[in-house]
Design an enzyme around this catalytic site. Structure first.
Site, mmCIF file in Angstrom:
data_model
loop_
_atom_site.group_PDB
_atom_site.id
_atom_site.type_symbol
_atom_site.label_atom_id
_atom_site.label_comp_id
_atom_site.label_asym_id
_atom_site.label_seq_id
_atom_site.Cartn_x
_atom_site.Cartn_y
_atom_site.Cartn_z
ATOM 1 N N THR A 1 55.089 25.403 55.682
ATOM 2 C CA THR A 1 55.315 26.845 55.786
ATOM 3 C C THR A 1 56.805 27.144 55.697
ATOM 4 O OG1 THR A 1 55.423 26.758 58.209
ATOM 5 C CG2 THR A 1 53.265 27.171 57.218
ATOM 6 N N ARG B 1 59.765 25.938 52.876
ATOM 7 C CA ARG B 1 60.156 26.285 51.515
ATOM 8 C C ARG B 1 59.542 25.275 50.555
ATOM 9 N NH1 ARG B 1 61.154 30.397 53.475
ATOM 10 N NH2 ARG B 1 63.055 31.664 53.409
ATOM 11 N N GLU C 1 57.231 29.490 43.077
ATOM 12 C CA GLU C 1 56.054 30.338 43.280
ATOM 13 C C GLU C 1 56.217 31.716 42.653
ATOM 14 O OE1 GLU C 1 56.728 32.087 47.715
ATOM 15 O OE2 GLU C 1 56.186 29.993 47.572
#
Length: 206
Positions: free
Chosen positions: A95, A97, A126
Site C-alpha cells: 500500500t 508505492r 499505474e
C-alpha cells in the site's frame, strides 16, 4: 484469492527501513536499523504483538508489507532475492508505492507459485494503465522503461491470486473526517494570518 484470511495470529514482516504501526494480534519483524527499547517491547506485549527475528524476518513472516516512500534508495526494495527468502505461501501487501516492489520479480514469483498471493493498492506506472489505443495515440510514445512498467501492471491484473485496489485504501469515514477537520483548521489559522501543517518539498519522489 477466493477466501479471505483473518489477520490476528499471522506473522507480518516489515522490510528494513520501513515504517509500520503495530497491529493487534500480529507478529512484527522490526526494521534492522531500529533498536527495540523496553518501552517498545512493553507496548508490543500489551497489544498482543511479538517480534520476529530481525536477522531474517522474510523467512518467518506470513504477510510482508513495506511502508516507505519510493526513492533512489528504496526502488525495487523487494526483488528476486527477497522473494526467494520469503516463507512459501507468504502474501505480499503493498500500500506504499509501486516502485518499491520489483514488479517483474513479483510476476516471476507468482508464476512459480512461491507466493500465496499479493494485495496491491499501487502498481508501477499505474497512471498509464489505459486502453492500448490510448497508448498508441500518445505523442511521443512511451519510453521503454515506462512501457515495461505498464506491461508489468497489466500482467499483475490478470493473476487470480492477486487483488488490486484502485489506490483508494485511505478512503474511509475516519480519514475523510480528518481531511475535513484539518482543511478547515488550516483555513481558520490562515485567516488569522497564521500558518500550520506547512509542507516543504525536497524534490525526492514520495
Amino acid at each position: 484469492m477466493a477466501e479471505g484470511t483473518r489477520t490476528p495470529g499471522r506473522r507480518e514482516g516489515v522490510p528494513p527501513g520501513a515504517r509500520r504501526p503495530l497491529a493487534h494480534g500480529t507478529h512484527r519483524a522490526p526494521p534492522r536499523r531500529v533498536r527495540r527499547s523496553a518501552a517498545m517491547s512493553d507496548a508490543a506485549a500489551a497489544l498482543g504483538v511479538d517480534h520476529l527475528s530481525p536477522e531474517n524476518p522474510l523467512a518467518e513472516a506470513e504477510v510482508v508489507t513495506p511502508h516507505i516512500p519510493n526513492g533512489p534508495g528504496t526502488r525495487h526494495l523487494i526483488s528476486d532475492a527477497e522473494f526467494a527468502r520469503m516463507k512459501p505461501g507468504a502474501v505480499l501487501v503493498d500500500t506504499a508505492r509501486g516502485g518499491v516492489i520489483d514488479a517483474t520479480a513479483l510476476v516471476r514469483a507468482l508464476d512459480a507459485g512461491c507466493l500465496g498471493g499479493a494485495g496491491l493498492e499501487v502498481l508501477p506506472e499505474e497512471c498509464l494503465i489505459r486502453s492500448e489505443a490510448q497508448i498508441f495515440r500518445s505523442d511521443p510514445l512511451l519510453d521503454s522503461e515506462r512501457l515495461r512498467g505498464l506491461l508489468e501492471g497489466r500482467a499483475l491484473l490478470h493473476f487470480p491470486d492477486v487483488v488490486v485496489t484502485p489506490h483508494n485504501a485511505y478512503y474511509t469515514e475516519g480519514a475523510l473526517r480528518r481531511i475535513r477537520e484539518t482543511t478547515l483548521g488550516n483555513v481558520e489559522v490562515f485567516a488569522r494570518r497564521g500558518s500550520r501543517n506547512l509542507v516543504s518539498y525536497s524534490g525526492t519522489p514520495a
